[in-house]
Design an enzyme around this catalytic site. Sequence first.
Site, mmCIF file in Angstrom:
data_model
loop_
_atom_site.group_PDB
_atom_site.id
_atom_site.type_symbol
_atom_site.label_atom_id
_atom_site.label_comp_id
_atom_site.label_asym_id
_atom_site.label_seq_id
_atom_site.Cartn_x
_atom_site.Cartn_y
_atom_site.Cartn_z
ATOM 1 N N CYS A 77 0.835 -1.199 0.000
ATOM 2 C CA CYS A 77 0.000 0.000 0.000
ATOM 3 C C CYS A 77 0.881 1.264 0.000
ATOM 4 O O CYS A 77 1.630 1.488 -0.939
ATOM 5 C CB CYS A 77 -0.993 -0.033 1.160
ATOM 6 N N HIS A 177 -3.850 -4.682 -0.441
ATOM 7 C CA HIS A 177 -3.475 -5.259 0.852
ATOM 8 C C HIS A 177 -3.524 -6.778 0.748
ATOM 9 O O HIS A 177 -4.603 -7.365 0.875
ATOM 10 C CB HIS A 177 -4.439 -4.792 1.949
ATOM 11 N N GLU A 179 -2.668 -8.921 2.869
ATOM 12 C CA GLU A 179 -3.091 -9.503 4.162
ATOM 13 C C GLU A 179 -4.611 -9.460 4.335
ATOM 14 O O GLU A 179 -5.151 -10.082 5.247
ATOM 15 C CB GLU A 179 -2.376 -8.796 5.329
#
Length: 196
Positions: A77, A177, A179
């Site tokens: 990001c 992202h 994750e």
Amino acid sequence: MNLTIIDTGCANLSSVKFAFDRLGISAQITKDLAKIRSADKLLLPGVGTAAAAMKILQDRDLIETIRNATQPMLGICLGMQLMTEFSAEGNVETLKLMSGKTELIPNTGLPLPHMGWNKVRYQTDHPLFHGISQDSHFYFVHSFAVLPNDSTIATCDYGVPFSAAIANKNFYGVQFHPERSGKNGAKLLKNFVENL
């Protein structure tokens, strides 16, 4: 494998660490320069503004260590945006690890921030995307983006095309992202650890 998440002070570092925990991969979070230099792989996560992030990196003496890193490093990001030359978000020079600059996503009538799932088209055979279907969806939250340039290895479209992933030498960055991107994000993080 010594996997180190650089403590940028401007990201939810634990969510990145938990993503690796779920893969059975141990990662440490640190701002200790010696530990960062001795890591096998590095992650540079970030959220917020480029100007604030660069100030934290400067205050923690991290800039030169990051610039001189020779091991694979993945920016996430804002961390990806910091890898370019300049950010219009605060008009600040960034880490200059690769070409490109970060700009406000052009107004095409779509709401900002660009938030949610969007599909990513990547350069065929890039090891970061190994085993991930072309046009797979990843999770984004951002208002600024790096427009496509020589460093771009994947693109996404939100009114205009922008860089979803960039790479130069041992430096890699993703705007989304991983994750928070389910199995595709988990696969990309696994690829970073195993294939780069």
